[in-house]
Structure formats: C-alpha cells, structure tokens
Scaffold this motif. Structure first.
Motif, PDB file in Angstrom:
ATOM      1  N   VAL A  53      -1.238  12.089  50.851  1.00 45.81           N
ATOM      2  CA  VAL A  53      -2.209  12.692  49.924  1.00 45.81           C
ATOM      3  C   VAL A  53      -2.809  11.607  49.020  1.00 45.81           C
ATOM      4  O   VAL A  53      -4.022  11.569  48.795  1.00 45.81           O
ATOM      5  CB  VAL A  53      -1.547  13.800  49.072  1.00 45.81           C
ATOM      6  N   ALA A  54      -1.960  10.714  48.532  1.00 46.09           N
ATOM      7  CA  ALA A  54      -2.431   9.646  47.650  1.00 46.09           C
ATOM      8  C   ALA A  54      -3.460   8.770  48.363  1.00 46.09           C
ATOM      9  O   ALA A  54      -4.453   8.354  47.766  1.00 46.09           O
ATOM     10  CB  ALA A  54      -1.249   8.803  47.177  1.00 46.09           C
ATOM     11  N   HIS A  55      -3.230   8.500  49.650  1.00 50.54           N
ATOM     12  CA  HIS A  55      -4.201   7.686  50.398  1.00 50.54           C
ATOM     13  C   HIS A  55      -5.490   8.458  50.645  1.00 50.54           C
ATOM     14  O   HIS A  55      -6.573   7.889  50.652  1.00 50.54           O
ATOM     15  CB  HIS A  55      -3.605   7.246  51.742  1.00 50.54           C
ATOM     16  N   ARG A  90      -3.768  12.457  42.589  1.00 47.45           N
ATOM     17  CA  ARG A  90      -3.413  13.624  43.385  1.00 47.45           C
ATOM     18  C   ARG A  90      -2.077  13.427  44.082  1.00 47.45           C
ATOM     19  O   ARG A  90      -1.297  14.369  44.229  1.00 47.45           O
ATOM     20  CB  ARG A  90      -4.513  13.919  44.421  1.00 47.45           C
ATOM     21  N   GLY A  91      -1.819  12.195  44.489  1.00 46.38           N
ATOM     22  CA  GLY A  91      -0.535  11.862  45.116  1.00 46.38           C
ATOM     23  C   GLY A  91       0.606  12.106  44.140  1.00 46.38           C
ATOM     24  O   GLY A  91       1.651  12.666  44.494  1.00 46.38           O
ATOM     25  N   MET A  92       0.380  11.680  42.901  1.00 46.25           N
ATOM     26  CA  MET A  92       1.369  11.869  41.846  1.00 46.25           C
ATOM     27  C   MET A  92       1.668  13.355  41.667  1.00 46.25           C
ATOM     28  O   MET A  92       2.839  13.753  41.547  1.00 46.25           O
ATOM     29  CB  MET A  92       0.812  11.269  40.553  1.00 46.25           C
ATOM     30  N   ASP A  93       0.613  14.176  41.638  1.00 49.76           N
ATOM     31  CA  ASP A  93       0.804  15.640  41.518  1.00 49.76           C
ATOM     32  C   ASP A  93       1.667  16.150  42.666  1.00 49.76           C
ATOM     33  O   ASP A  93       2.574  16.961  42.462  1.00 49.76           O
ATOM     34  CB  ASP A  93      -0.548  16.365  41.581  1.00 49.76           C
ATOM     35  N   ALA A 119       7.867   4.966  45.693  1.00 48.59           N
ATOM     36  CA  ALA A 119       6.573   5.634  45.883  1.00 48.59           C
ATOM     37  C   ALA A 119       5.904   5.873  44.537  1.00 48.59           C
ATOM     38  O   ALA A 119       4.694   5.645  44.366  1.00 48.59           O
ATOM     39  CB  ALA A 119       6.774   6.951  46.621  1.00 48.59           C
ATOM     40  N   LEU A 120       6.698   6.307  43.541  1.00 50.99           N
ATOM     41  CA  LEU A 120       6.154   6.488  42.195  1.00 50.99           C
ATOM     42  C   LEU A 120       5.595   5.170  41.665  1.00 50.99           C
ATOM     43  O   LEU A 120       4.507   5.127  41.071  1.00 50.99           O
ATOM     44  CB  LEU A 120       7.254   6.999  41.249  1.00 50.99           C
ATOM     45  N   GLY A 121       6.342   4.093  41.915  1.00 53.58           N
ATOM     46  CA  GLY A 121       5.915   2.764  41.466  1.00 53.58           C
ATOM     47  C   GLY A 121       4.571   2.378  42.083  1.00 53.58           C
ATOM     48  O   GLY A 121       3.657   1.916  41.380  1.00 53.58           O
ATOM     49  N   GLU A 122       4.441   2.575  43.395  1.00 51.29           N
ATOM     50  CA  GLU A 122       3.178   2.234  44.076  1.00 51.29           C
ATOM     51  C   GLU A 122       2.004   2.967  43.436  1.00 51.29           C
ATOM     52  O   GLU A 122       0.943   2.384  43.201  1.00 51.29           O
ATOM     53  CB  GLU A 122       3.206   2.655  45.549  1.00 51.29           C
ATOM     54  N   LEU A 123       2.200   4.272  43.157  1.00 50.29           N
ATOM     55  CA  LEU A 123       1.097   5.070  42.617  1.00 50.29           C
ATOM     56  C   LEU A 123       0.768   4.657  41.187  1.00 50.29           C
ATOM     57  O   LEU A 123      -0.409   4.529  40.813  1.00 50.29           O
ATOM     58  CB  LEU A 123       1.427   6.560  42.701  1.00 50.29           C
ATOM     59  N   GLU A 124       1.795   4.428  40.375  1.00 53.20           N
ATOM     60  CA  GLU A 124       1.549   3.962  39.000  1.00 53.20           C
ATOM     61  C   GLU A 124       0.779   2.648  39.015  1.00 53.20           C
ATOM     62  O   GLU A 124      -0.144   2.449  38.223  1.00 53.20           O
ATOM     63  CB  GLU A 124       2.884   3.759  38.251  1.00 53.20           C
ATOM     64  N   LEU A 125       1.170   1.776  39.940  1.00 52.56           N
ATOM     65  CA  LEU A 125       0.506   0.479  40.040  1.00 52.56           C
ATOM     66  C   LEU A 125      -0.966   0.672  40.377  1.00 52.56           C
ATOM     67  O   LEU A 125      -1.851   0.027  39.803  1.00 52.56           O
ATOM     68  CB  LEU A 125       1.201  -0.374  41.108  1.00 52.56           C
ATOM     69  N   ARG A 126      -1.226   1.602  41.305  1.00 51.78           N
ATOM     70  CA  ARG A 126      -2.625   1.847  41.690  1.00 51.78           C
ATOM     71  C   ARG A 126      -3.411   2.517  40.558  1.00 51.78           C
ATOM     72  O   ARG A 126      -4.633   2.401  40.489  1.00 51.78           O
ATOM     73  CB  ARG A 126      -2.678   2.695  42.958  1.00 51.78           C
ATOM     74  N   LEU A 127      -2.679   3.223  39.676  1.00 48.67           N
ATOM     75  CA  LEU A 127      -3.343   3.848  38.528  1.00 48.67           C
ATOM     76  C   LEU A 127      -3.514   2.861  37.372  1.00 48.67           C
ATOM     77  O   LEU A 127      -3.986   3.224  36.294  1.00 48.67           O
ATOM     78  CB  LEU A 127      -2.536   5.065  38.056  1.00 48.67           C
TER      79      LEU A 127
END
Lengths: 417, 113
Positions: free
Chosen positions: A341-343, A349-352, A372-380
């Motif tokens: 979803v994040a991709h 949205r991935g975080m949600d 996975a949380l780390g990857e998304l935070e980094l992208r945010l």
C-alpha cells in the motif's frame, strides 16, 4: 552427467527410496545400512579413481548386487513385501526381478512414494520435513539440526519417533490412488515449509539453506512431472518456488549483505527459473482451485516480471494481498500488504495500513515490523523517528546478516537531512 | 630423484554423511590431480577396503586386525610418489587431505641398488 556439489546426497536418497520399497518400511534400518555400505564402498574407491561418468548407474548396480546378497542370505528366514517375495522365490527369476525394481521409472515412483510416506498426516509438520530432509534429500542428523537450529539429539529423537510411526502403518508404500490425492495437500505443505525454512530461517548455515531451497524445487518438479500429482495447486506451488528461488542470487550482494527485494540487483535474478515459474503460473490458472499458493505465486510473478522496483504493479499486488488475507489471514501477510500500500499510495497510507493490522501484537518479536515503520517514517522525512524504529528492529534481529542490514538503515537515517 | 611409497592410514568412514563423503572424495581427487600436475605422481596406486582384510601373524595362519593396536591404523591405500629427498616427500605428503580426517601417511623410500 556432470556431478555437482550434492550428487552423493541425491543418489543416497534415490537408493534409500528404492531399497525401502524393496525391503519394506518395517525394515528401513536394513535399507539405510545397505545404502551406507554402498556409498562407503564408492567413496573409498572413487577417492582414488575419481568420480566416474556414469556414477549413478554404477551406484545402482552396486546396490542391486547388495540387494541380491541380502535376498540370498535371508530368503528363507525373512519376510519381504508380498510382491517382492513372489519375485524372489526362485533363484532364476530373482536377478531379472531385482533388475526391474531398479528401472528409471520405478526409481522415480519410489521417490514419489517416499515423499508421500514422509507426509503421513498423523505426523507433525516438523517431523514430516525432518523425514523429507533425511530420506529424500540425504541430509544427516547433524545437517538437519544445523538447518533447524536444533540440537542433533532433538532431531534424532524426532526422526526416531516419526520412523516408528511410519513402520506402524501397514500400507505406507502401497498407497492407493485415493490415498495419493488425499495426501497431496500435506505434501504441498511440507514442501512449502521446506522451501520457506531454507529461504527465511534465521541464522542457519547459508549453504544448507540454499540446498533446502534447491531440494524443494527438485521435489516439486518431481510432482509436476507425475500425471496424478500435477494438479493446478501443485503447479501453483511449483510456480511460487521457482519465482522465489529465482531471486536467491540477488538476496545477498557481493559484500555478503542482505538486500531487500526493492534494492536487489535484478540482473542477478535467475531468468530461466523466472520463465519456468511464469509458465507454471499460467498453467496453474487452468483449474477451478484458488489456493494461497496461487496468490503467492501471482505476487512473486509480478515482482519477477517488473523491470525495476518503481515499475512494479503495486496496485495489483495490494489486491492480491487482499485475496491472500482472506485465504490465509496472518499479521505478516497484513504487514506485507501495508508495505505494498505504501508503494502504491504513499507512505502515509502505508502507515495507516500498518496501524490497522489486526493481531499486530503477534509481530512484537518480528524485526521487520519496526523496520517497516522505520522505512515509512524515513520516507515521510521524520529521520529521528525512523532511526528509533530501526534501533528497535536491531534489538530483535535474529542473526548477523539481519543486524548488518538494520545497522546500515540506522546509519542511513543519521545521514538523512 | 627418489621414489617413495605413501601408505595412507585412516579410520573407517562408516559414520560419514553422504555430503561429507562427497566433499572428502572431491578433495582427494583434487589432491591427486595436484600431485600429477607437479609431476610428482609415479602411480596413484590403489585404494584398499577397511574390512575384509587383516594381518597374518604366523605359519598357523593366525590373523589380527592390523599391525598396531588400533583399527584406525589400517592401511586404506598406497601411492608411488617422486621427490628429491625424504624432506621433499614429507612436504608433498603434508598437503594431503587425510590430516583433516584423523589419518596419517607413512612415507617409505623404495629400495634400489
């Protein structure tokens, strides 16, 4: 045939299947002894002479002669399987009869029978896989223990118990067509587990693990080659194994570092396995069955056919994960869905999606959850929060290659603006 | 140039796994190939089986396992090797994979006039 790095193991498994068929499951120890004697004699001779071109045929002939010896010695005192007893009643029919038992088709069927025997539904999953590794892959107790990160004593115990259960059931090697169909699902599960153990198991010896993946591939191909066993589900499983195994060469880079699928050098993926897998995937769609193997294979197929990480059809992958969640609900599947979803729709949205995972508590020891949380935070753009997640993941890491991978991610966060 | 006989002595391999056997077999093959490449191998000789043999002790035909107390000292094969001196033969012998397998090599100079 050019001998590869594991031909002795494979020949030992083929011999064991044939000899167990001949001597009967109750006398599997005799079969094991004859196999060991045959291999030891070959080992002693070929150490000097080199490995002959027709090693397989030579080993079969040597085993055949030992079988004839056993028959001559024990004909009057022992009972063999009824059809075997009939064949060896007379000395003059004995040789041609034993010859027949060693024909290539007979040997292939013996291996399949052995596979189905090891997958006795009453045995626990880990016992089934241990038996497959022992009897069909020719691994020793120590080597199996290495693969499972278990003690040799524990593996030995598991195998002894399983063998006792096998010897107790009368008709093992004479499976009827009905048994065959009923047991196919168990065989699929065991091969799936065998492959996943090899692909994912943390910390175990890398060469043993790659061997396990190769063996799962070999055994599933054996099923695909058999008229009754080659169902649409068998083909889906075979497709999944081919398409995932194709990525093995890219999973670890030149420096020995673990690479996530999106960072892998796709030129290192095995093209012939990918085309074999895609072909099997297409064939698997012909039936009415839709299993988790079908869906997982389809996901692996999308990854394998994508030119690059950016060009992956993330939307389709999300829908496939939705289907997988209904077929086989698990927090790990939900996590993988959230990453897709994040991709597809962006990190927020991935975080949600991650927050919405039901039963996320079961992921508390899984390092790739905080990762996975780390990857998304980094992208945010929240590098400090990301670093915190990667450090949490690092504490959960199960082996050195995971630790190295996660440490690198922590460093990436520190370098981020 | 002198010629030596290598007598290989090794414990039985009966407890080895198929993979271990294959690995060892291939290392022995590679070792013989290496001796040959160096021109040091007169005759790779023959492998001998662990069982099915023994030492005949006397005229009465008394048989014992091996010349030494332990069965692991049984000769498992022999080769004929060329080397400048005993030291050269020792240098060749020491590269053999047998030392990783609890075995050892007896090096004897072939008697010539």
């Amino acid at each position: 045939m050019q001998p590869d790095g594991a031909f002795f193991r494979r020949e030992s498994a083929r011999l064991l299947a044939a000899l167990t068929r001949i001597f009967g499951v109750k006398r599997s120890t005799l079969a094991e002894d004859v196999v060991q004697e045959t291999l030891t004699a070959a080992f002693e001779a070929w150490r000097w002479a080199g490995i002959p071109e027709h090693y397989s045929a030579l080993l079969m002939t040597a085993a055949k002669n030992r079988v004839l010896d056993v028959f001559r010695r024990e004909r009057t005192v022992r009972k063999f399987a009824p059809e075997v007893s009939r064949l060896i009643e007379e000395e003059w029919t004995m040789e041609p009869s034993v010859e027949e038992l060693f024909l290539p088709e007979a040997l292939r069927d013996d291996e399949l029978r052995m596979m189905f025997s090891c997958c006795q539904p009453r045995l626990k999953k880990d016992a089934q896989v241990a038996l497959i590794l022992k009897n069909l892959c020719g691994l020793s107790v120590e080597e199996i223990a290495g693969a499972f990160l278990d003690s040799p004593a524990a593996v030995e115990k598991r195998l002894t118990r399983a063998k006792k259960a096998l010897a107790g059931s009368r008709r093992l090697f004479e499976l009827t067509a009905a048994d065959f169909a009923a047991r196919l699902a168990t065989v699929h599960q065991a091969l799936y587990l065998l492959f996943n153990e090899g692909y994912h198991s943390a910390g175990a010896d890398a060469t043993v693990r790659i061997d396990m993946c190769r063996e799962a591939l070999r055994l599933v191909r054996l099923l695909v080659g058999h008229a009754t066993a080659a169902t649409s589900t068998t083909k889906a499983l075979a497709a999944l194994i081919c398409l995932t195994a194709a990525r093995l060469p890219g999973r670890v880079d030149e420096g020995g570092n673990l690479r996530a699928i999106l960072q892998q050098d796709r030129s290192r993926w095995d093209r012939s396995l990918i085309s074999e897998g895609l072909e099997l995937l297409a064939e698997s769609a012909s039936g009415v069955e839709l299993t988790a193997y079908h869906v997982e294979a389809a996901i692996a197929g999308l990854h394998a056919s994508a030119e690059s990480a950016d060009k992956t059809s993330w939307g389709e992958i999300v829908s496939l994960y939705d289907a997988l969640l209904t077929l086989r609900p698990s927090p790990v599947v939900a996590l993988n869905r959230a990453i897709a979803v994040a991709h597809h729709k962006g990190p927020a949205r991935g975080m949600d999606a991650i927050r919405a995972i039901r039963g996320a508590g079961r992921l508390s020891a899984y390092p790739f959850y905080p990762a996975a949380l780390g990857e998304l935070e980094l992208r945010l753009g929240r590098a400090a929060a990301a670093a915190g997640h990667f450090e949490a993941a690092l504490r959960l890491a199960r082996n050195e290659s995971e630790r190295r991978f996660l440490r690198e991610r922590v460093t990436a966060c520190q370098a981020a603006p | 140039m002198s010629e030596f006989v290598f007598l290989y002595r090794n414990p039985p391999a009966s407890s080895l796994s198929p993979q271990q056997m294959q690995d060892r077999m291939q290392r022995w093959n590679a070792w013989f190939d290496d001796l040959k490449r160096r021109g040091a191998l007169t005759d790779r000789g023959l492998p001998l089986q662990h069982d099915g043999g023994g030492v005949v002790r006397d005229k009465a035909g008394t048989v014992s396992d091996g010349p030494f107390a332990e069965t692991k000292d049984i000769v498992i094969g022999f080769s004929v090797v060329r080397a400048e001196r005993f030291e050269g033969a020792v240098a060749l012998a020491s590269t053999c994979p047998i030392y990783d397998q609890d075995g050892f090599i007896e090096v004897r100079l072939i008697a010539r006039l």
